[in-house]
Design a protein around this motif. Structure first.
Motif, PDB file in Angstrom:
ATOM      1  N   PRO A 153       0.838  -1.205   0.000  1.00 19.27           N
ATOM      2  CA  PRO A 153       0.000   0.000   0.000  1.00 19.27           C
ATOM      3  C   PRO A 153       0.871   1.251   0.000  1.00 19.27           C
ATOM      4  CG  PRO A 153      -0.744  -1.549   1.656  1.00 19.27           C
ATOM      5  CD  PRO A 153       0.526  -2.125   1.087  1.00 19.27           C
ATOM      6  N   PHE A 154       0.500   2.222  -0.827  1.00 20.27           N
ATOM      7  CA  PHE A 154       1.326   3.417  -0.985  1.00 20.27           C
ATOM      8  C   PHE A 154       1.260   4.253   0.285  1.00 20.27           C
ATOM      9  CE2 PHE A 154       2.434   7.611  -2.645  1.00 20.27           C
ATOM     10  CZ  PHE A 154       3.555   7.297  -3.399  1.00 20.27           C
ATOM     11  N   ILE A 155       2.421   4.614   0.815  1.00 18.00           N
ATOM     12  CA  ILE A 155       2.483   5.265   2.122  1.00 18.00           C
ATOM     13  C   ILE A 155       2.557   6.779   2.008  1.00 18.00           C
ATOM     14  CG2 ILE A 155       3.878   5.465   4.232  1.00 18.00           C
ATOM     15  CD1 ILE A 155       2.519   2.733   3.819  1.00 18.00           C
ATOM     16  N   SER A 156       3.428   7.280   1.122  1.00 16.07           N
ATOM     17  CA  SER A 156       3.673   8.717   1.121  1.00 16.07           C
ATOM     18  C   SER A 156       4.341   9.137  -0.184  1.00 16.07           C
ATOM     19  CB  SER A 156       4.608   9.055   2.279  1.00 16.07           C
ATOM     20  OG  SER A 156       5.117  10.346   2.114  1.00 16.07           O
ATOM     21  N   TYR A 157       3.922  10.316  -0.715  1.00 20.21           N
ATOM     22  CA  TYR A 157       4.600  10.842  -1.900  1.00 20.21           C
ATOM     23  C   TYR A 157       6.077  11.111  -1.613  1.00 20.21           C
ATOM     24  CZ  TYR A 157       0.211  11.835  -4.440  1.00 20.21           C
ATOM     25  OH  TYR A 157      -0.972  11.750  -5.127  1.00 20.21           O
ATOM     26  N   SER A 158       6.372  11.491  -0.348  1.00 24.65           N
ATOM     27  CA  SER A 158       7.726  11.969  -0.052  1.00 24.65           C
ATOM     28  C   SER A 158       8.739  10.848   0.177  1.00 24.65           C
ATOM     29  CB  SER A 158       7.706  12.884   1.179  1.00 24.65           C
ATOM     30  OG  SER A 158       7.317  12.140   2.315  1.00 24.65           O
ATOM     31  N   THR A 159       8.291   9.599   0.339  1.00 23.93           N
ATOM     32  CA  THR A 159       9.241   8.525   0.652  1.00 23.93           C
ATOM     33  C   THR A 159       9.320   7.475  -0.453  1.00 23.93           C
ATOM     34  OG1 THR A 159       7.533   7.325   1.849  1.00 23.93           O
ATOM     35  CG2 THR A 159       8.941   8.770   3.154  1.00 23.93           C
ATOM     36  N   SER A 160       8.762   7.793  -1.624  1.00 25.33           N
ATOM     37  CA  SER A 160       8.750   6.808  -2.701  1.00 25.33           C
ATOM     38  C   SER A 160       9.856   7.091  -3.716  1.00 25.33           C
ATOM     39  CB  SER A 160       7.394   6.868  -3.391  1.00 25.33           C
ATOM     40  OG  SER A 160       7.334   5.895  -4.393  1.00 25.33           O
ATOM     41  N   ARG A 161      10.231   6.046  -4.459  1.00 21.10           N
ATOM     42  CA  ARG A 161      11.124   6.235  -5.616  1.00 21.10           C
ATOM     43  C   ARG A 161      10.261   6.470  -6.851  1.00 21.10           C
ATOM     44  NH1 ARG A 161      16.434   3.796  -5.182  1.00 21.10           N
ATOM     45  NH2 ARG A 161      16.699   3.283  -2.993  1.00 21.10           N
ATOM     46  N   TYR A 162      10.740   7.256  -7.784  1.00 19.46           N
ATOM     47  CA  TYR A 162       9.984   7.532  -9.017  1.00 19.46           C
ATOM     48  C   TYR A 162      10.876   7.296 -10.236  1.00 19.46           C
ATOM     49  CZ  TYR A 162       6.663   9.795  -5.872  1.00 19.46           C
ATOM     50  OH  TYR A 162       5.772  10.052  -4.858  1.00 19.46           O
ATOM     51  N   TYR A 163      10.259   6.718 -11.286  1.00 18.32           N
ATOM     52  CA  TYR A 163      11.011   6.326 -12.486  1.00 18.32           C
ATOM     53  C   TYR A 163      10.385   6.938 -13.749  1.00 18.32           C
ATOM     54  CZ  TYR A 163      11.986   2.626  -9.096  1.00 18.32           C
ATOM     55  OH  TYR A 163      12.313   1.929  -7.957  1.00 18.32           O
ATOM     56  N   PRO A 164      11.152   7.684 -14.536  1.00 15.82           N
ATOM     57  CA  PRO A 164      10.626   8.149 -15.837  1.00 15.82           C
ATOM     58  C   PRO A 164      10.474   7.002 -16.852  1.00 15.82           C
ATOM     59  CG  PRO A 164      12.365   9.586 -15.049  1.00 15.82           C
ATOM     60  CD  PRO A 164      12.397   8.348 -14.196  1.00 15.82           C
ATOM     61  N   ILE A 165      10.935   5.822 -16.532  1.00 17.46           N
ATOM     62  CA  ILE A 165      10.797   4.568 -17.288  1.00 17.46           C
ATOM     63  C   ILE A 165      11.627   4.527 -18.585  1.00 17.46           C
ATOM     64  CG2 ILE A 165       9.215   3.053 -18.594  1.00 17.46           C
ATOM     65  CD1 ILE A 165       7.157   3.345 -16.489  1.00 17.46           C
ATOM     66  N   HIS A 166      11.395   5.478 -19.509  1.00 19.58           N
ATOM     67  CA  HIS A 166      12.073   5.405 -20.812  1.00 19.58           C
ATOM     68  C   HIS A 166      13.571   5.688 -20.672  1.00 19.58           C
ATOM     69  CE1 HIS A 166       8.027   5.782 -22.389  1.00 19.58           C
ATOM     70  NE2 HIS A 166       7.864   6.817 -21.593  1.00 19.58           N
ATOM     71  N   ALA A 167      14.334   5.168 -21.652  1.00 22.78           N
ATOM     72  CA  ALA A 167      15.744   5.572 -21.762  1.00 22.78           C
ATOM     73  C   ALA A 167      15.801   6.873 -22.563  1.00 22.78           C
ATOM     74  CB  ALA A 167      16.527   4.492 -22.483  1.00 22.78           C
ATOM     75  N   PHE A 168      16.820   7.674 -22.305  1.00 21.81           N
ATOM     76  CA  PHE A 168      17.099   8.870 -23.107  1.00 21.81           C
ATOM     77  C   PHE A 168      18.570   8.818 -23.507  1.00 21.81           C
ATOM     78  CE2 PHE A 168      13.403   9.953 -20.627  1.00 21.81           C
ATOM     79  CZ  PHE A 168      12.647  10.754 -21.471  1.00 21.81           C
ATOM     80  N   TYR A 169      18.943   9.603 -24.546  1.00 25.84           N
ATOM     81  CA  TYR A 169      20.366   9.739 -24.877  1.00 25.84           C
ATOM     82  C   TYR A 169      20.871  11.050 -24.311  1.00 25.84           C
ATOM     83  CZ  TYR A 169      20.111   6.050 -28.439  1.00 25.84           C
ATOM     84  OH  TYR A 169      19.961   4.860 -29.089  1.00 25.84           O
ATOM     85  N   PHE A 170      21.988  11.002 -23.588  1.00 27.56           N
ATOM     86  CA  PHE A 170      22.724  12.211 -23.241  1.00 27.56           C
ATOM     87  C   PHE A 170      23.755  12.427 -24.362  1.00 27.56           C
ATOM     88  CE2 PHE A 170      22.404  12.737 -18.299  1.00 27.56           C
ATOM     89  CZ  PHE A 170      21.048  12.974 -18.443  1.00 27.56           C
ATOM     90  N   VAL A 171      23.923  13.696 -24.792  1.00 25.44           N
ATOM     91  CA  VAL A 171      24.890  14.004 -25.849  1.00 25.44           C
ATOM     92  C   VAL A 171      25.835  15.075 -25.311  1.00 25.44           C
ATOM     93  CG1 VAL A 171      25.180  14.718 -28.254  1.00 25.44           C
ATOM     94  CG2 VAL A 171      23.048  13.588 -27.553  1.00 25.44           C
TER      95      VAL A 171
END
Ligand code: HEM
Length: 300
Positions: A153-171
């Motif tokens: 069960p989700f506890i708190s916005y402030s204690t969760s990890r978040y993932y943008p999911i997609h890969a991006f290229y850094f140049v």
């Protein structure tokens, strides 16, 4: 670059409305949310890989929106397992870029067409046989469903990890391309018991609890992809032994009481020094979010 047709984007919006009802003025996903002022301070570590202005040395202002993934703005916080954290970075030249993240590290389907087929089926109130057929047709959705099934069960916005999911290229300055995946790690991982108790009580506890926790912070890390790591498949994870680097810190402060709710957290809007790989789900989000924005602006 592959994008989806207007017709398919409209079909997606219609199916969402058939499942969750019409909620005028609201996003067709992640409808319930709140906004906060923030500052992102890069630590210089990303400069080797990218010329992106907000990832060099100087702090930049940002706006953060925390959200529940449901298209229903009245969803009870404890009932939907996936939450979002969207960040709009303000670059020194006046432009903006976005990192739009959720609490699961992989997506359900490799293509937008497959996902839209799933929501169309859900809108038709499928029987168990239809569901089994769908899972057999798209076995790549197993990883995300397994993660969601085992999510506590989700506890708190402030204690969760978040993932943008997609890969991006850094140049970088030399034009060298490095595939990366981002992750936000919370500074705060304590107070679990108090938060679990809160979770059992109020329907809207997350926003109230977050407002009590402010200021809060998140570290931004990148994982460096290597040869053979998928850059165009949102259902794929990279091997856990890949190198990870911290590239900066986000400090989230005051709540924005009257936000500009016209922001579209479009993850394909990237500055010089960052490129989008040919991930069809990533590119479709540009068209889908535009379709959602059009509807929520018109029916306000
Ligand atoms: C084909 C797949 C997807 C569909 C159909 C979809 C649909 C939508 C829609 C309609 C919105 C509302 C946009 C607006 O009105 O501004 C939205 C917002 C959002 N989506 Fe997606 N999405 C998809 C993929 C993803 C993925 C892969 C992620 C992973 C990070 C994601 C995370 C979010 C978040 C966090 C928001 C809230 C943005 C905000 O705070 O305004 N979505 N999505």
């Amino acid at each position: 670059m592959r994008k989806i047709s207007d017709e398919l984007a409209e079909t997606a919006m219609d199916s969402i409305e058939r499942i969750a009802g019409k909620h005028p003025g609201c996003r067709r996903a992640h409808a319930k949310g709140s906004y906060y002022e923030a500052v992102f301070t890069p630590n210089g570590q990303a400069a080797l890989y990218t010329t992106a202005a907000h990832l060099q040395q100087e702090p930049v202002k940002a706006v953060v929106r925390f959200s529940d993934s449901s298209p229903n703005p009245n969803m009870i916080d404890g009932l939907s397992p996936v939450k979002g954290m969207s960040v709009q970075f303000h670059l020194p030249d006046g432009s903006t870029t976005y990192l739009t993240s959720v609490t699961v590290p992989v997506f359900l389907t490799k293509t937008p067409e497959a996902f839209i087929e799933m929501i169309r089926l859900a809108a038709d109130k499928p029987g168990p046989r239809d569901l089994v057929k769908m899972f057999l047709k798209y076995p790549e959705s197993k990883a995300a469903f397994r993660i969601i099934k085992h999510t506590k069960p989700f506890i708190s916005y402030s204690t969760s990890r978040y993932y943008p999911i997609h890969a991006f290229y850094f140049v970088n300055e030399k034009g060298e391309k490095q595939p990366v995946k981002y992750e936000w790690t919370p500074d705060d991982t304590f107070q679990l018991k108090a938060k679990q108790e809160a979770a059992m009580h109020a329907a809207d506890y997350l926003e109230a609890e977050l407002d009590e926790q402010l200021p809060i912070g998140f570290d931004l890390t990148i994982t460096l992809g290597e040869e053979g790591d998928a850059v165009d498949d949102s259902t794929a994870s990279w091997p856990p032994e890949r190198k990870t680097i911290s590239i900066g810190h986000l400090d989230i402060g005051a709540k924005i009481q009257q936000p500009n709710d016209h922001i579209v957290f479009d993850p394909t809007i990237v500055p010089e020094g960052i490129e989008c790989p040919n991930d069809p789900v990533l590119h479709a989000r540009h068209d889908l979010y535009a379709a959602s924005f059009k509807r929520r602006s018109q029916d306000m």
